[in-house]
Design a protein around this motif. Structure first.
Motif, mmCIF file in Angstrom:
data_model
loop_
_atom_site.group_PDB
_atom_site.id
_atom_site.type_symbol
_atom_site.label_atom_id
_atom_site.label_comp_id
_atom_site.label_asym_id
_atom_site.label_seq_id
_atom_site.Cartn_x
_atom_site.Cartn_y
_atom_site.Cartn_z
ATOM 1 N N PHE A 30 7.422 -21.270 -99.435
ATOM 2 C CA PHE A 30 6.895 -20.033 -98.840
ATOM 3 C C PHE A 30 7.909 -18.910 -99.050
ATOM 4 O O PHE A 30 9.088 -19.152 -99.347
ATOM 5 N N ASP A 31 7.441 -17.673 -98.885
ATOM 6 C CA ASP A 31 8.288 -16.482 -98.990
ATOM 7 C C ASP A 31 8.292 -15.754 -97.659
ATOM 8 O O ASP A 31 7.303 -15.779 -96.916
ATOM 9 N N VAL A 32 9.406 -15.082 -97.385
ATOM 10 C CA VAL A 32 9.485 -14.139 -96.262
ATOM 11 C C VAL A 32 9.673 -12.761 -96.869
ATOM 12 O O VAL A 32 10.629 -12.513 -97.620
ATOM 13 N N LEU A 33 8.744 -11.846 -96.564
ATOM 14 C CA LEU A 33 8.764 -10.510 -97.158
ATOM 15 C C LEU A 33 9.605 -9.556 -96.309
ATOM 16 O O LEU A 33 9.778 -9.775 -95.097
ATOM 17 N N PRO A 34 10.136 -8.500 -96.904
ATOM 18 C CA PRO A 34 10.928 -7.528 -96.135
ATOM 19 C C PRO A 34 10.107 -6.912 -94.992
ATOM 20 O O PRO A 34 8.964 -6.509 -95.176
ATOM 21 N N GLY A 35 10.709 -6.888 -93.801
ATOM 22 C CA GLY A 35 10.108 -6.212 -92.648
ATOM 23 C C GLY A 35 8.958 -6.927 -91.973
ATOM 24 O O GLY A 35 8.344 -6.378 -91.064
ATOM 25 N N ASP A 188 10.451 -18.054 -67.958
ATOM 26 C CA ASP A 188 9.300 -17.687 -67.138
ATOM 27 C C ASP A 188 8.436 -16.671 -67.876
ATOM 28 O O ASP A 188 8.901 -15.977 -68.775
ATOM 29 N N VAL A 189 7.196 -16.566 -67.425
ATOM 30 C CA VAL A 189 6.234 -15.744 -68.156
ATOM 31 C C VAL A 189 6.654 -14.276 -68.206
ATOM 32 O O VAL A 189 6.522 -13.610 -69.235
ATOM 33 N N THR A 190 7.207 -13.728 -67.116
ATOM 34 C CA THR A 190 7.620 -12.324 -67.133
ATOM 35 C C THR A 190 8.854 -12.121 -68.000
ATOM 36 O O THR A 190 8.962 -11.136 -68.731
ATOM 37 N N VAL A 191 9.816 -13.064 -67.923
ATOM 38 C CA VAL A 191 11.023 -12.970 -68.751
ATOM 39 C C VAL A 191 10.637 -13.154 -70.223
ATOM 40 O O VAL A 191 11.160 -12.470 -71.109
ATOM 41 N N GLN A 192 9.716 -14.076 -70.492
ATOM 42 C CA GLN A 192 9.231 -14.298 -71.852
ATOM 43 C C GLN A 192 8.649 -13.010 -72.426
ATOM 44 O O GLN A 192 8.931 -12.639 -73.571
ATOM 45 N N ALA A 193 7.851 -12.315 -71.625
ATOM 46 C CA ALA A 193 7.247 -11.057 -72.082
ATOM 47 C C ALA A 193 8.322 -10.022 -72.392
ATOM 48 O O ALA A 193 8.240 -9.298 -73.396
ATOM 49 N N GLN A 194 9.356 -9.954 -71.548
ATOM 50 C CA GLN A 194 10.447 -9.002 -71.777
ATOM 51 C C GLN A 194 11.180 -9.316 -73.084
ATOM 52 O O GLN A 194 11.494 -8.412 -73.867
ATOM 53 N N ILE A 195 11.472 -10.601 -73.327
ATOM 54 C CA ILE A 195 12.200 -11.015 -74.533
ATOM 55 C C ILE A 195 11.370 -10.704 -75.782
ATOM 56 O O ILE A 195 11.891 -10.224 -76.799
ATOM 57 N N LEU A 196 10.064 -10.974 -75.728
ATOM 58 C CA LEU A 196 9.207 -10.717 -76.889
ATOM 59 C C LEU A 196 9.107 -9.228 -77.191
ATOM 60 O O LEU A 196 9.167 -8.810 -78.352
ATOM 61 N N ARG A 197 8.979 -8.411 -76.146
ATOM 62 C CA ARG A 197 8.935 -6.955 -76.360
ATOM 63 C C ARG A 197 10.258 -6.466 -76.954
ATOM 64 O O ARG A 197 10.288 -5.601 -77.829
ATOM 65 N N LEU A 198 11.361 -7.044 -76.446
ATOM 66 C CA LEU A 198 12.685 -6.686 -76.944
ATOM 67 C C LEU A 198 12.826 -7.038 -78.427
ATOM 68 O O LEU A 198 13.283 -6.216 -79.233
ATOM 69 N N LEU A 199 12.435 -8.246 -78.803
ATOM 70 C CA LEU A 199 12.528 -8.668 -80.200
ATOM 71 C C LEU A 199 11.679 -7.769 -81.107
ATOM 72 O O LEU A 199 12.108 -7.399 -82.205
ATOM 73 N N LYS A 200 10.470 -7.453 -80.648
ATOM 74 C CA LYS A 200 9.572 -6.607 -81.443
ATOM 75 C C LYS A 200 10.175 -5.218 -81.644
ATOM 76 O O LYS A 200 10.144 -4.660 -82.751
ATOM 77 N N ARG A 201 10.763 -4.661 -80.574
ATOM 78 C CA ARG A 201 11.370 -3.324 -80.676
ATOM 79 C C ARG A 201 12.567 -3.335 -81.626
ATOM 80 O O ARG A 201 12.700 -2.461 -82.497
ATOM 81 N N LEU A 202 13.454 -4.336 -81.475
ATOM 82 C CA LEU A 202 14.645 -4.407 -82.313
ATOM 83 C C LEU A 202 14.289 -4.670 -83.779
ATOM 84 O O LEU A 202 14.941 -4.175 -84.690
ATOM 85 N N GLN A 203 13.240 -5.456 -84.000
ATOM 86 C CA GLN A 203 12.798 -5.720 -85.380
ATOM 87 C C GLN A 203 12.379 -4.425 -86.065
ATOM 88 O O GLN A 203 12.712 -4.186 -87.235
ATOM 89 N N GLU A 205 13.347 -1.320 -85.136
ATOM 90 C CA GLU A 205 14.504 -0.434 -85.237
ATOM 91 C C GLU A 205 15.381 -0.792 -86.435
ATOM 92 O O GLU A 205 15.880 0.093 -87.144
ATOM 93 N N LEU A 206 15.586 -2.083 -86.662
ATOM 94 C CA LEU A 206 16.478 -2.542 -87.734
ATOM 95 C C LEU A 206 15.741 -2.748 -89.056
ATOM 96 O O LEU A 206 16.380 -2.932 -90.097
ATOM 97 N N GLY A 207 14.401 -2.769 -89.019
ATOM 98 C CA GLY A 207 13.612 -3.005 -90.220
ATOM 99 C C GLY A 207 13.836 -4.377 -90.825
ATOM 100 O O GLY A 207 13.724 -4.567 -92.038
#
Length: 537
Positions: A30-35, A188-203, A205-207
């Motif tokens: 498999f391949d992983v594409l940029p961004g 926990d479900v609320t902490v999980q949601a925070q971590i996922l939003r954080l990862l999505k935002r940082l992804q 921002e950093l491209g």
């Protein structure tokens, strides 16, 4: 079309000493594409984590053999790169977040030192110069009071905070690719949601590109651009996320996507109360100073009351630190508490207050109240066979001949759909789902009235979760068992529970019929909890 950032071609690997010669990963490409965010999905043992760890060659070289394949990144084949080149890539161009941060962080080093080390290894930044960068990243991953947390050790942080530190460590050198291996499983479900939003935002921002490994299909649908499904070391299906979810092509993919916990149980007819808890308090004193005087109390369980009927399931929901596990242990008299816990035995009109019984008086009642723990691997002795584990409680409470004892164990294993021929094996020879069945059999062999289940499905794959939920529901119907079901997984709680009790900071904020709580929550915290479960991003 973009050139791939990472290309894996015909990867096949086998573990030395395996009982058979079957590869753990077979001809995977498999391949992983940029961004992009690429999700790798599958049950335990499917090979997804092994594939991800092979990218950075993190598997023990004495335990694994790469039979064929190529892993191309930035013009280099990482399978054939020397250790010096790999060390530049690890934590530099490719960052990795591991499933369990507590075992990945050094317990003896401060957070600042561990993050500074990554900067020093890849950029030569001295610790004093690294501090502003470390502080910046702790703030970017939304650690509260970041400056005060620089000197903290991992055990002084919550699970969500430790995961944020792992994210900061993986991203501090701004990698091109992030490998996230089950980064929210134990949260926990609320902490999980925070971590996922954080990862999505940082992804964004950093491209950067993200290879996201998980068995949680709800997260995949919200987060991933493309998805791949693995089974027994092979890639079975791949495609755009919406396409795979809406039109799965293989039977296994359809089965995996359909493996949601079942429908909620039918409402109970009028039933007699089995357990009545009144004004239960479990406070832990915090001592300070030379004389170790108690200065204040941690109110883990603070004035909680509820009833549980025969054949009923009460789901206890809340974040880490809410007091739900302490409540379960208090009911079982495993920790010191105050209040009243009335338990009614079958055939008896009067209840017994468990808090007023001595250890000797409590012992015969323990066969009627059993507990199933979150991590079956930690709660099963590695030095005892399955036969010995399941028979242990019988030996304590009754006298049987060796033949009778073995017959009872065989019956208990059949009840939980385990092959009795496996009774002489040890826990390490079983999968996670099988180990949880062993733990259930150990509790059921005593024919209890009440089971306290503390996160019994949190570490299991979705399809295995469904099997365990179906098993627990069947046993409840057949034997009239009552459950205190402690969990932060609201979909599992909904499928199991007649009533729900939501806890926060040691108190009950809301309780009532399960359907009413899920459809019309009244308390703001209940609404926030359900909203985070329904939309993790």
């Amino acid at each position: 079309m973009n050139q791939p950032l990472l290309s894996i071609t015909n990867l096949t690997l086998t573990f030395h000493g395996a009982t058979d010669a079957t590869p753990a990963v077979r001809d995977v490409s498999f391949d992983v594409l940029p961004g992009e965010v690429l999700a790798l999905v599958g049950e335990s043992g499917s090979g997804k984590s092994v594939t991800a760890q092979s990218i950075l060659r993190l598997l023990n070289p004495s335990a694994v053999r790469y039979d064929s394949g190529q892993i191309s990144f930035a013009g280099h084949d990482l399978l054939r790169a020397d250790e010096r080149h790999l060390n530049r890539i690890r934590g530099g161009s490719i960052g990795m977040i591991f499933q369990e941060p507590m075992t990945s962080l050094n317990p003896l080093q401060s957070i600042e030192k561990q993050l500074s080390e990554s900067l020093y290894l890849h950029k030569g930044t001295k610790r004093a110069a690294a501090r502003p960068k470390v502080l910046e990243w702790l703030q970017r991953v939304e650690i509260r009071n970041a400056e005060q947390r620089l000197s903290a050790l991992p055990h002084e942080l919550s699970g969500g905070e430790r995961q944020r530190v792992m994210i900061a460590m993986a991203l501090i050198n701004e990698p091109d690719l992030l490998i996230a291996d089950e980064p929210t499983t134990a949260l926990d479900v609320t902490v999980q949601a925070q971590i996922l939003r954080l990862l999505k935002r940082l992804q964004k921002e950093l491209g950067m590109s993200v290879l996201f490994i998980t068995h949680d299909l709800g997260i995949v649908r919200k987060l991933a651009d493309r998805v791949m499904i693995m089974r027994r070391g092979e890639l079975l299906e791949r495609g755009a996320t919406a396409e795979v979810f809406d039109n799965p092509k293989t039977d296994y993919a359809r089965q995996l996507l359909a493996a949601e916990p079942g429908a909620p149980p039918a409402p109970l007819a009028q039933a007699n109360p089995l357990l009545t808890v009144d004004h239960l308090r479990t406070w832990f004193g915090v001592s300070t100073g030379l004389l170790r005087r108690v200065k204040h109390y941690v109110k883990a369980v603070d004035d909680i009351s509820f009833t549980l009927a025969e054949g009923e399931t009460l789901g206890i929901v809340g974040e880490s630190g809410s007091g739900k596990t302490t409540l379960g242990r208090s009911v079982l008299q495993l920790i010191k508490c105050e209040g009243d816990v009335h338990f009614t035995l079958a055939g008896e009109n009067a209840s017994r207050n468990l808090l007023h019984l001595s250890a000797k008086q409590m012992k015969p009642l323990r066969r009627h109240i059993q507990m199933i723990f979150q991590d079956p691997f930690a709660s099963l002795s590695p030095r005892m066979s399955v036969l010995q584990i399941i028979a242990e409680g019988l030996k304590v409470h009754e006298r049987y001949s060796k033949t009778e004892l073995e017959a009872r164990v065989i019956d208990a294993m059949r009840e939980v759909q385990l092959d009795p021929e496996l009774r002489h094996r040890y826990p390490n020879e079983f999968s996670g789902g099988q180990r949880q069945r062993i733990a259930i059999a150990r509790a059921l062999v005593l024919k209890p009235r009440l089971l306290v289940l503390d996160e019994p499905t949190s570490a299991l794959d979705r399809s295995v979760q469904k099997d365990i939920v179906d098993l627990l529901q069947r046993l409840q119907r057949e034997y009239g068992l009552s459950y205190l079901f402690i969990s932060h997984d609201l979909s599992v709680v909904r499928s199991m529970s007649h009533r729900i009790m939501i806890m926060k900071d040691g108190k009950v904020v809301e309780q009532g019929a399960a359907e009413r709580i899920f459809n019309q929550p009244q308390h703001p915290y209940s609404k926030a909890l359900l909203a985070a479960a329904n939309d993790p991003l």
